[in-house]
Design a protein around this motif. Structure first.
Motif: not given
Length: 153
Positions: A57-63, A66-77
């Motif tokens: 989770i920490t690495i994904l949040t850092r990415l 930095k604009g390297a990954v996008a995230r989309e809400r899926a339930g509680r995560s």
């Protein structure tokens, strides 16, 4: 004689330190390999499950920062999608370092003068191609515009 695991490490011994950015690159590669949105748990599984969920989770949040990954809400995560590849991630790191320096011209000058001749030629070709593409789109400013933008000249 001491027991060792499959990788030759003693049980309970500290894991070897990864190189700077190595873990980010591994996580990004796992997200890209998913071929679509993937949860942090899915990323962890793709990496073999050896990392703590919170580390992933920490690495994904850092990415994400930095604009390297996008995230989309899926339930509680979240579900994560790669925006950049490994080369893009390295470019983002280089840009962040450059943006943090006071004397941009000195840093770029030092960087270019330490490149091997083949890398310098590649960089020149890439710059020429980028300049040509900008002119085709009507955005090319030429040397005068570049001098204004960088404060040179």
């Amino acid at each position: 004689m001491k027991k060792r695991d499959a990788e030759g490490a003693e049980p309970g011994a500290a894991a070897p330190r990864r190189g700077q950015g190595e873990l980010e690159a591994q996580v990004l590669a796992a997200v890209r390999a998913a071929g679509g949105p993937v949860t942090a748990g899915g990323v962890r599984e793709r990496l073999g499950g050896g990392l703590a969920y919170t580390t992933v989770i920490t690495i994904l949040t850092r990415l994400h920062a930095k604009g390297a990954v996008a995230r989309e809400r899926a339930g509680r995560s979240f579900e994560w999608t790669a925006v950049a590849d490994e080369a893009g991630l390295a470019a983002l790191r280089m840009r962040r370092l450059l943006d943090g320096e006071g004397d941009r011209q000195a840093v770029l000058t030092r960087f270019v003068t330490t490149l091997p001749a083949s890398d310098e030629q590649l960089l020149r070709a890439l710059l020429a191609r980028a300049e040509g593409e900008g002119e085709e789109e009507g955005e090319g400013e030429g040397e005068e515009g570049r001098e204004r933008a960088t404060g040179e000249g």
